[in-house]
Design an enzyme around this catalytic site. Structure first.
Site, PDB file in Angstrom:
ATOM      1  N   GLU A   1      83.447  22.171  15.160  1.00 23.83           N
ATOM      2  CA  GLU A   1      82.373  21.407  14.514  1.00 23.83           C
ATOM      3  C   GLU A   1      82.076  21.966  13.128  1.00 23.83           C
ATOM      4  O   GLU A   1      81.252  22.880  12.987  1.00 23.83           O
ATOM      5  CB  GLU A   1      81.089  21.439  15.350  1.00 23.83           C
ATOM      6  CG  GLU A   1      81.129  20.578  16.595  1.00 23.83           C
ATOM      7  CD  GLU A   1      79.787  20.550  17.324  1.00 23.83           C
ATOM      8  OE1 GLU A   1      78.878  21.330  16.952  1.00 23.83           O
ATOM      9  OE2 GLU A   1      79.654  19.750  18.260  1.00 23.83           O
TER      10      GLU A   1
ATOM     11  N   GLU B   1      83.712  16.844  22.975  1.00 24.14           N
ATOM     12  CA  GLU B   1      82.433  17.306  23.539  1.00 24.14           C
ATOM     13  C   GLU B   1      81.503  16.119  23.652  1.00 24.14           C
ATOM     14  O   GLU B   1      81.430  15.299  22.728  1.00 24.14           O
ATOM     15  CB  GLU B   1      81.717  18.297  22.601  1.00 24.14           C
ATOM     16  CG  GLU B   1      82.094  19.719  22.746  1.00 24.14           C
ATOM     17  CD  GLU B   1      81.196  20.594  21.859  1.00 24.14           C
ATOM     18  OE1 GLU B   1      80.020  20.249  21.643  1.00 24.14           O
ATOM     19  OE2 GLU B   1      81.703  21.611  21.379  1.00 24.14           O
TER      20      GLU B   1
END
Ligand code: MG
Length: 450
Positions: free
Chosen positions: A289, A376
């Site tokens: 991320e 995710e």
């Protein structure tokens, strides 16, 4: 401007792929539709149809119909509403591309299993070429059904994966939507749940898990940068277990500022690609991320360096690329994709925080041609659910959206704790057998894996 660029791109793509433009527009009195092949992998291809309004007035809707030989079937389409009757396919405009000004064009795409190309093409009831309707009756024999194998491990069933169009296909060219779970940050696991072969096999057999993500923390104390031997050993244990269990495994460089340690990432992925890149099980994820930093100037150059290191040893396994703003700005990545093959892009969502506006970013990326992988997600707040709350209706909207678009996913996260996204409750044995230990959003996750 946009239309002109689109048509030009399609024409070039068709030529490069050896595609055939089967019809040519002639009279300037109707809509026309031109088919081309934009990608071909032998036993399947990606097709595109460009609809042009050749009249002198706007049209507000269009409908393209064609038949495929019985040996070929459409497995997926986009930018049109598809209906199927035997081997007859109808594609109607969707809300945003039905109106075409005089001379304007739009296009839709589809994936075909088999090599048969469209026959008896009509647009709004007239020949796609602009002439009279075809007189050949459509074939009435339904296509043979060749169901995918349903036995064996996931990797036995699907084999080497690849990107096909905007989704993922198995070795035979059929679309695959993998579903599974992510580990906890490996440096913060409360017990080695993700490294346990018995647990992995149990999840495969009881949850229908097909993929596990090894979320190898990088930056915190005790993670890869401060204890690389330990972190690498955890990842290699998970890879080796995945091979024995016949499931896919995502090797995740679980970092938020990976551009600051690019040389370590290049060395790590280059090394693992040399030793594991021959396995069909492995999927690479070089940057979990990124924060709110520049795609063009920070994230994309990092990806290009790591992709290059992986491809030096492993020419084909899928690489899933993180995107700006905690892997949400897939539309930004779509405007300037990384060069290479079998590349996908990461989209993360947490359903108490993220809804339709983030799915719209995903839709935009797909329309632009990106293949997405949700590595995710949680039915929780974006913090993973510190308040313990679950938002299941919105999570269901996401599940439906991922299914519609063939987007594979791994849900956050395999560990004991009080967050909504902790899948296990206290006392869960490290070896599996967790039917009575599901916590937080786990029942919803498991139900959607099955
Ligand atoms: Mg390979």
């Amino acid at each position: 401007m946009r239309t002109l660029r689109l048509v030009t791109t399609l024409a070039v793509a068709g030529l490069l792929a050896g595609g055939v433009a089967v019809v040519a527009a002639t009279p300037a009195s109707a809509a026309t539709a031109v088919f081309s092949v934009t990608n071909n992998w032998g036993n399947g291809y990606q097709g595109q149809v460009t609809v042009t309004n050749d009249t002198s007035a706007p049209i507000t809707s269009w409908r393209v119909e064609f038949d495929l030989p019985s040996t070929s079937t459409v497995s997926q389409s986009w930018n049109a509403q598809q209906t199927t009757s035997g081997s007859h396919y109808t594609f109607a405009n969707v809300s945003w591309n039905g109106t075409l000004a005089a001379g304007a064009s739009t296009s839709f795409g589809f994936l075909v299993n088999g090599s048969g190309t469209p026959l008896n093409c009509t647009v709004n009831g007239a020949s796609c070429a602009g002439g009279p309707p075809p007189t050949t009756p459509p074939p009435t024999t339904p296509p043979p059904t060749t169901p995918p194998p349903t036995t064996g491990t996931p990797v036995e069933r699907y084999g080497q994966l690849r990107v096909c169009g905007t989704t993922m296909c198995d070795r035979s060219g059929a679309r695959v939507q993998l579903r599974g779970i992510s580990s906890m940050w490996l440096n913060w696991e409360t017990a080695p749940y993700a490294e346990n072969l018995s647990a992995l096999t149990w999840m495969r057999d009881n949850w229908n898990l097909q993929v596990i993500r090894a979320a190898m923390g990088v930056e915190p104390a005790g993670a890869y940068l401060s204890d690389p031997a330990k972190a690498r050993a955890q990842v290699e244990t998970i890879i080796n277990n995945a091979v024995r269990a016949g499931v896919y495994v995502i090797v995740d460089w679980h970092a938020h500022e990976a551009q600051n340690n690019q040389s370590q990432a290049v060395a790590f992925f280059g090394d693992l690609a040399r030793r594991y890149g021959n396995l069909p099980n492995v999927i690479w994820e070089p940057y979990n991320e990124p924060l709110q930093v520049s795609w063009a100037n920070v994230i994309k150059p990092y990806h290009q360096a790591v992709v290059s290191a992986i491809r030096a040893a492993d020419p084909d396994n899928i690489i899933v690329l993180g995107t700006p703003t905690w892997s949400q700005d897939v539309d930004v990545a779509a405007a300037s994709p990384v060069t290479g093959t079998n590349l996908m892009y990461t989209l993360h969502f947490y359903s108490c925080t993220h809804g339709a506006s983030l799915r719209a970013k995903g839709d935009a990326a797909i329309r632009a041609g990106l293949a997405l992988f949700v590595t995710e997600w949680g039915a929780s707040n974006a913090d993973g659910g510190l308040d313990g709350r679950a938002c299941l209706p919105e999570a269901q909207s996401w599940i439906d959206w991922m299914k519609t678009n063939g987007i594979s996913w791994t849900a956050w996260k395999l560990d004991v704790g009080t967050d909504t996204t902790n899948l296990l409750s206290p006392g869960a044995p490290v070896t599996g057998g967790w039917t009575n230990y599901l916590h937080g959003h786990a029942p919803f996750v498991v139900a959607n894996m099955r």
